[in-house]
Design a protein around this motif. Structure first.
Motif, PDB file in Angstrom:
ATOM      1  N   ILE A 145       0.843  -1.207   0.000  1.00 34.97           N
ATOM      2  CA  ILE A 145       0.000   0.000   0.000  1.00 34.97           C
ATOM      3  C   ILE A 145       0.874   1.252   0.000  1.00 34.97           C
ATOM      4  CG2 ILE A 145      -1.652   1.346   1.369  1.00 34.97           C
ATOM      5  CD1 ILE A 145      -2.804  -1.434   2.294  1.00 34.97           C
ATOM      6  N   VAL A 146       1.875   1.288   0.878  1.00 30.60           N
ATOM      7  CA  VAL A 146       2.786   2.434   0.951  1.00 30.60           C
ATOM      8  C   VAL A 146       3.472   2.646  -0.399  1.00 30.60           C
ATOM      9  CG1 VAL A 146       4.964   3.241   1.985  1.00 30.60           C
ATOM     10  CG2 VAL A 146       3.154   2.308   3.446  1.00 30.60           C
ATOM     11  N   LEU A 147       3.949   1.567  -0.996  1.00 21.48           N
ATOM     12  CA  LEU A 147       4.654   1.674  -2.269  1.00 21.48           C
ATOM     13  C   LEU A 147       3.733   2.114  -3.401  1.00 21.48           C
ATOM     14  CD1 LEU A 147       6.808  -1.505  -1.797  1.00 21.48           C
ATOM     15  CD2 LEU A 147       7.715   0.812  -2.122  1.00 21.48           C
ATOM     16  N   ALA A 148       2.525   1.591  -3.446  1.00 24.61           N
ATOM     17  CA  ALA A 148       1.581   1.972  -4.496  1.00 24.61           C
ATOM     18  C   ALA A 148       1.274   3.464  -4.415  1.00 24.61           C
ATOM     19  CB  ALA A 148       0.305   1.142  -4.392  1.00 24.61           C
ATOM     20  N   VAL A 149       1.061   3.967  -3.208  1.00 24.05           N
ATOM     21  CA  VAL A 149       0.797   5.396  -3.035  1.00 24.05           C
ATOM     22  C   VAL A 149       2.029   6.212  -3.417  1.00 24.05           C
ATOM     23  CG1 VAL A 149       0.269   7.217  -1.348  1.00 24.05           C
ATOM     24  CG2 VAL A 149      -1.007   5.059  -1.300  1.00 24.05           C
ATOM     25  N   ALA A 150       3.211   5.763  -3.023  1.00 24.25           N
ATOM     26  CA  ALA A 150       4.446   6.473  -3.372  1.00 24.25           C
ATOM     27  C   ALA A 150       4.636   6.543  -4.885  1.00 24.25           C
ATOM     28  CB  ALA A 150       5.649   5.800  -2.712  1.00 24.25           C
ATOM     29  N   ILE A 151       4.365   5.453  -5.562  1.00 29.79           N
ATOM     30  CA  ILE A 151       4.514   5.442  -7.020  1.00 29.79           C
ATOM     31  C   ILE A 151       3.543   6.425  -7.662  1.00 29.79           C
ATOM     32  CG2 ILE A 151       4.159   4.054  -9.109  1.00 29.79           C
ATOM     33  CD1 ILE A 151       5.294   1.633  -7.473  1.00 29.79           C
ATOM     34  N   VAL A 152       2.286   6.359  -7.255  1.00 26.24           N
ATOM     35  CA  VAL A 152       1.263   7.196  -7.883  1.00 26.24           C
ATOM     36  C   VAL A 152       1.423   8.671  -7.514  1.00 26.24           C
ATOM     37  CG1 VAL A 152      -1.221   7.666  -7.959  1.00 26.24           C
ATOM     38  CG2 VAL A 152      -0.391   5.318  -8.115  1.00 26.24           C
ATOM     39  N   LYS A 153       1.658   8.970  -6.245  1.00 21.65           N
ATOM     40  CA  LYS A 153       1.689  10.357  -5.783  1.00 21.65           C
ATOM     41  C   LYS A 153       3.024  11.053  -6.021  1.00 21.65           C
ATOM     42  CE  LYS A 153      -1.207  12.295  -3.577  1.00 21.65           C
ATOM     43  NZ  LYS A 153      -2.218  13.232  -4.037  1.00 21.65           N
ATOM     44  N   VAL A 154       4.121  10.296  -6.084  1.00 19.97           N
ATOM     45  CA  VAL A 154       5.435  10.936  -6.138  1.00 19.97           C
ATOM     46  C   VAL A 154       6.224  10.533  -7.376  1.00 19.97           C
ATOM     47  CG1 VAL A 154       7.618  11.284  -4.914  1.00 19.97           C
ATOM     48  CG2 VAL A 154       5.515  10.960  -3.613  1.00 19.97           C
ATOM     49  N   LYS A 155       6.391   9.269  -7.599  1.00 22.10           N
ATOM     50  CA  LYS A 155       7.380   8.779  -8.554  1.00 22.10           C
ATOM     51  C   LYS A 155       6.902   8.678  -9.999  1.00 22.10           C
ATOM     52  CE  LYS A 155      10.525   7.988  -5.372  1.00 22.10           C
ATOM     53  NZ  LYS A 155      11.377   6.849  -5.194  1.00 22.10           N
ATOM     54  N   LEU A 156       5.641   8.468 -10.222  1.00 25.31           N
ATOM     55  CA  LEU A 156       5.135   8.226 -11.575  1.00 25.31           C
ATOM     56  C   LEU A 156       5.479   9.367 -12.532  1.00 25.31           C
ATOM     57  CD1 LEU A 156       3.626   5.910 -12.930  1.00 25.31           C
ATOM     58  CD2 LEU A 156       1.503   7.141 -12.517  1.00 25.31           C
ATOM     59  N   ALA A 157       5.389  10.589 -12.055  1.00 27.59           N
ATOM     60  CA  ALA A 157       5.669  11.754 -12.899  1.00 27.59           C
ATOM     61  C   ALA A 157       7.118  11.775 -13.379  1.00 27.59           C
ATOM     62  CB  ALA A 157       5.356  13.036 -12.138  1.00 27.59           C
ATOM     63  N   GLY A 158       8.016  11.177 -12.617  1.00 28.14           N
ATOM     64  CA  GLY A 158       9.422  11.154 -12.994  1.00 28.14           C
ATOM     65  C   GLY A 158       9.769  10.081 -13.994  1.00 28.14           C
ATOM     66  N   GLY A 159       8.852   9.197 -14.279  1.00 30.78           N
ATOM     67  CA  GLY A 159       9.110   8.112 -15.217  1.00 30.78           C
ATOM     68  C   GLY A 159       9.798   6.937 -14.550  1.00 30.78           C
ATOM     69  N   PHE A 160      10.046   5.909 -15.322  1.00 33.46           N
ATOM     70  CA  PHE A 160      10.616   4.673 -14.780  1.00 33.46           C
ATOM     71  C   PHE A 160      12.014   4.891 -14.210  1.00 33.46           C
ATOM     72  CE2 PHE A 160      12.672   0.474 -15.133  1.00 33.46           C
ATOM     73  CZ  PHE A 160      11.759  -0.284 -14.409  1.00 33.46           C
ATOM     74  N   LEU A 161      12.855   5.615 -14.925  1.00 30.96           N
ATOM     75  CA  LEU A 161      14.240   5.816 -14.488  1.00 30.96           C
ATOM     76  C   LEU A 161      14.494   7.184 -13.866  1.00 30.96           C
ATOM     77  CD1 LEU A 161      16.138   4.180 -17.476  1.00 30.96           C
ATOM     78  CD2 LEU A 161      15.715   3.217 -15.209  1.00 30.96           C
ATOM     79  N   GLY A 162      13.490   8.025 -13.802  1.00 26.34           N
ATOM     80  CA  GLY A 162      13.671   9.363 -13.262  1.00 26.34           C
ATOM     81  C   GLY A 162      13.831  10.369 -14.377  1.00 26.34           C
ATOM     82  N   ASN A 163      13.859  11.624 -13.993  1.00 26.77           N
ATOM     83  CA  ASN A 163      13.912  12.681 -15.006  1.00 26.77           C
ATOM     84  C   ASN A 163      15.031  13.687 -14.754  1.00 26.77           C
ATOM     85  OD1 ASN A 163      12.960  14.126 -12.818  1.00 26.77           O
ATOM     86  ND2 ASN A 163      10.924  14.456 -13.668  1.00 26.77           N
ATOM     87  N   GLY A 164      16.002  13.335 -13.938  1.00 31.35           N
ATOM     88  CA  GLY A 164      17.081  14.257 -13.605  1.00 31.35           C
ATOM     89  C   GLY A 164      16.762  15.121 -12.404  1.00 31.35           C
ATOM     90  N   GLN A 165      15.495  15.308 -12.109  1.00 31.24           N
ATOM     91  CA  GLN A 165      15.057  16.088 -10.955  1.00 31.24           C
ATOM     92  C   GLN A 165      14.725  15.190  -9.764  1.00 31.24           C
ATOM     93  OE1 GLN A 165      14.979  19.519 -11.239  1.00 31.24           O
ATOM     94  NE2 GLN A 165      15.825  19.116 -13.267  1.00 31.24           N
ATOM     95  N   MET A 166      14.255  14.011 -10.076  1.00 28.93           N
ATOM     96  CA  MET A 166      13.852  13.072  -9.032  1.00 28.93           C
ATOM     97  C   MET A 166      14.051  11.645  -9.526  1.00 28.93           C
ATOM     98  SD  MET A 166       9.710  13.544  -9.380  1.00 28.93           S
ATOM     99  CE  MET A 166       9.242  12.212  -8.332  1.00 28.93           C
ATOM    100  N   ALA A 167      14.102  10.740  -8.573  1.00 31.68           N
ATOM    101  CA  ALA A 167      14.282   9.324  -8.903  1.00 31.68           C
ATOM    102  C   ALA A 167      13.025   8.782  -9.572  1.00 31.68           C
ATOM    103  CB  ALA A 167      14.583   8.532  -7.637  1.00 31.68           C
ATOM    104  N   GLY A 168      13.203   7.752 -10.350  1.00 28.92           N
ATOM    105  CA  GLY A 168      12.079   7.086 -10.987  1.00 28.92           C
ATOM    106  C   GLY A 168      11.435   6.081 -10.052  1.00 28.92           C
ATOM    107  N   TYR A 169      10.524   5.326 -10.585  1.00 27.47           N
ATOM    108  CA  TYR A 169       9.772   4.382  -9.755  1.00 27.47           C
ATOM    109  C   TYR A 169      10.261   2.944  -9.879  1.00 27.47           C
ATOM    110  CZ  TYR A 169       7.039   3.689 -14.068  1.00 27.47           C
ATOM    111  OH  TYR A 169       6.633   3.426 -15.346  1.00 27.47           O
ATOM    112  N   GLU A 170      11.420   2.725 -10.525  1.00 30.84           N
ATOM    113  CA  GLU A 170      11.895   1.350 -10.720  1.00 30.84           C
ATOM    114  C   GLU A 170      12.152   0.633  -9.407  1.00 30.84           C
ATOM    115  OE1 GLU A 170      15.651   3.675 -10.348  1.00 30.84           O
ATOM    116  OE2 GLU A 170      13.751   4.027 -11.337  1.00 30.84           O
ATOM    117  N   LEU A 171      12.772   1.285  -8.436  1.00 28.75           N
ATOM    118  CA  LEU A 171      13.027   0.641  -7.143  1.00 28.75           C
ATOM    119  C   LEU A 171      11.707   0.365  -6.416  1.00 28.75           C
ATOM    120  CD1 LEU A 171      14.832  -0.392  -4.856  1.00 28.75           C
ATOM    121  CD2 LEU A 171      14.967   1.970  -4.035  1.00 28.75           C
ATOM    122  N   ASP A 172      10.819   1.336  -6.420  1.00 31.36           N
ATOM    123  CA  ASP A 172       9.527   1.163  -5.752  1.00 31.36           C
ATOM    124  C   ASP A 172       8.731   0.012  -6.368  1.00 31.36           C
ATOM    125  OD1 ASP A 172       9.101   3.985  -4.073  1.00 31.36           O
ATOM    126  OD2 ASP A 172      10.356   4.155  -5.857  1.00 31.36           O
TER     127      ASP A 172
END
Length: 135
Positions: free
Chosen positions: A78-105
């Motif tokens: 649950i924590v990871l799903a929320v983190a992916i949707v609310k934080v990481k998804l916008a950065g893409g799978f590998l990140g966008n240079g501004q933030m980490a991606g969601y691959e680890l999550d």
């Protein structure tokens, strides 16, 4: 004889537990108020930072010990799903240079789901606590 699937699940359980334990400790060490502020900036209630940090810290330790594996795995998912949707998804799978991606999550989410489904691994205290009287 050691079941190879239970052995593999043990490795996943311990690694997942250590990862969450360290992340939970970091939230408290870095100032849980800062984490609460970050959560609020995402539109989440600030108090939810305390809940997440406790799930990570206590759940991580419990996971390493093999206590409540299924419940902790579900909470982690649950924590990871929320983190992916609310934080990481916008950065893409590998990140966008501004933030980490969601691959680890996503990887941790898959581990959590696997452990929630299997709920059985070697060297887990659950095996002692819930030992069948017929065994």
């Amino acid at each position: 004889m050691i079941n190879k699937h239970e052995g593999a699940a043990t490795v996943l359980r311990v690694i997942l537990g250590v990862t969450f334990l360290i992340h939970g400790a970091a939230k408290f060490q870095g100032g849980i108020g800062n984490t609460a502020g970050f959560f609020e900036s995402l539109g989440l209630p600030g108090f939810s930072a305390y809940i997440v940090a406790l799930i990570e810290l206590v759940g991580g330790l419990a996971m390493v010990l093999g206590v409540g594996t299924r419940i902790n795995s579900i909470l982690f998912a649950i924590v990871l799903a929320v983190a992916i949707v609310k934080v990481k998804l916008a950065g893409g799978f590998l990140g966008n240079g501004q933030m980490a991606g969601y691959e680890l999550d996503l990887t941790l989410l898959a581990m959590s789901i696997f452990l929630a489904i299997t709920n059985k691994s070697l060297f887990a205290l659950d095996n002692v606590i819930f030992q069948s009287k017929n065994a």
